[in-house]
Design a protein around this motif. Structure first.
Motif, PDB file in Angstrom:
ATOM      1  N   UNK A   1       3.827   1.451  -3.226  1.00  0.00           N
ATOM      2  CA  UNK A   1       4.621   1.193  -2.020  1.00  0.00           C
ATOM      3  C   UNK A   1       5.481   2.416  -1.713  1.00  0.00           C
ATOM      4  N   UNK A   2       6.071   3.001  -2.724  1.00  0.00           N
ATOM      5  CA  UNK A   2       6.879   4.208  -2.522  1.00  0.00           C
ATOM      6  C   UNK A   2       5.993   5.355  -2.004  1.00  0.00           C
ATOM      7  N   UNK A   3       4.798   5.498  -2.568  1.00  0.00           N
ATOM      8  CA  UNK A   3       3.897   6.575  -2.171  1.00  0.00           C
ATOM      9  C   UNK A   3       3.443   6.437  -0.710  1.00  0.00           C
ATOM     10  N   UNK A   4       3.002   5.235  -0.316  1.00  0.00           N
ATOM     11  CA  UNK A   4       2.486   5.021   1.036  1.00  0.00           C
ATOM     12  C   UNK A   4       3.608   4.870   2.062  1.00  0.00           C
ATOM     13  N   UNK A   5       4.703   4.239   1.686  1.00  0.00           N
ATOM     14  CA  UNK A   5       5.840   4.060   2.590  1.00  0.00           C
ATOM     15  C   UNK A   5       5.760   2.778   3.395  1.00  0.00           C
ATOM     16  N   UNK A   6       6.948   2.280   3.743  1.00  0.00           N
ATOM     17  CA  UNK A   6       7.067   1.008   4.470  1.00  0.00           C
ATOM     18  C   UNK A   6       7.352   1.229   5.947  1.00  0.00           C
ATOM     19  N   UNK A   7       6.666   0.455   6.783  1.00  0.00           N
ATOM     20  CA  UNK A   7       6.846   0.529   8.223  1.00  0.00           C
ATOM     21  C   UNK A   7       8.253   0.109   8.648  1.00  0.00           C
TER      22      UNK A   7
ATOM     23  N   UNK B   1       9.588  -5.300   1.083  1.00  0.00           N
ATOM     24  CA  UNK B   1      10.391  -4.930  -0.087  1.00  0.00           C
ATOM     25  C   UNK B   1       9.718  -3.728  -0.760  1.00  0.00           C
ATOM     26  N   UNK B   2      10.409  -3.175  -1.745  1.00  0.00           N
ATOM     27  CA  UNK B   2       9.868  -2.046  -2.509  1.00  0.00           C
ATOM     28  C   UNK B   2       8.952  -2.495  -3.632  1.00  0.00           C
ATOM     29  N   UNK B   3       8.710  -3.823  -3.750  1.00  0.00           N
ATOM     30  CA  UNK B   3       7.835  -4.359  -4.779  1.00  0.00           C
ATOM     31  C   UNK B   3       8.562  -4.553  -6.098  1.00  0.00           C
ATOM     32  N   UNK B   4       7.824  -5.091  -7.054  1.00  0.00           N
ATOM     33  CA  UNK B   4       8.369  -5.273  -8.382  1.00  0.00           C
ATOM     34  C   UNK B   4       9.133  -6.550  -8.614  1.00  0.00           C
ATOM     35  N   UNK B   5       9.324  -7.344  -7.568  1.00  0.00           N
ATOM     36  CA  UNK B   5      10.118  -8.555  -7.754  1.00  0.00           C
ATOM     37  C   UNK B   5       9.372  -9.830  -7.362  1.00  0.00           C
ATOM     38  N   UNK B   6       8.168  -9.702  -6.884  1.00  0.00           N
ATOM     39  CA  UNK B   6       7.438 -10.860  -6.381  1.00  0.00           C
ATOM     40  C   UNK B   6       7.007 -11.818  -7.466  1.00  0.00           C
ATOM     41  N   UNK B   7       6.572 -12.980  -7.030  1.00  0.00           N
ATOM     42  CA  UNK B   7       6.054 -13.968  -7.974  1.00  0.00           C
ATOM     43  C   UNK B   7       4.687 -13.540  -8.452  1.00  0.00           C
ATOM     44  N   UNK B   8       4.201 -14.184  -9.449  1.00  0.00           N
ATOM     45  CA  UNK B   8       2.894 -13.865  -9.995  1.00  0.00           C
ATOM     46  C   UNK B   8       1.872 -14.907  -9.593  1.00  0.00           C
TER      47      UNK B   8
END
Length: 95
Positions: free
Chosen positions: A69-75, A86-93
Motif C-alpha cells: 500500500x505504501x509502495x503503490x499509494x492511496x487515492x 487505510x495504510x493496512x496492517x489492521x484489518x480482520x483476517x
C-alpha cells in the motif's frame, strides 16, 4: 500453518492494482465488506484478483500489505491509485 496471502485487485483492462489486501480462504474474490469507493469502481468496471504472496503467516501478510500500500499509494490521500482507505496492517483476517 501458513494460510494467509496478500492479493491485488485490478480492473479487467489494467495492470495497475486499485486495491491491495490480505486474507485467507475466498477473501480475495469476495465483494463483501468493501469500502464505498471500491464498490463504486467495481460496479463500473468489475475486477479480477491476483494472489501476490501465498502460504504466509498472518504477521508477514500484514507487513506485506502495508509495504505494498505504501509502495503503490492511496487515492484518498493523493499518493497513488489504490482505493484502500487505510495504510493496512489492521484489518480482520476474515474469509
Amino acid at each position: 500453518m501458513e494460510e494467509y496471502y496478500v492479493y491485488a485487485h485490478y480492473k479487467p483492462d489494467s495492470d495497475v492494482p486499485f486495491y491491495i489486501g490480505k486474507g485467507k480462504g475466498k477473501r480475495a474474490h469476495s465483494a463483501r465488506n468493501r469500502n464505498q469507493h471500491w464498490k463504486n469502481l467495481v460496479k463500473k468496471h468489475r475486477f479480477f484478483a491476483e494472489l501476490l504472496f501465498e502460504q504466509i503467516s498472518n504477521e508477514t501478510a500484514l507487513q506485506m500489505e502495508m509495504d505494498l500500500i505504501r509502495m503503490w499509494g492511496r487515492m484518498d490521500i493523493g499518493t497513488g491509485p489504490l482505493v484502500n482507505w487505510t495504510d493496512g496492517g489492521e484489518g480482520s483476517s476474515g474469509q
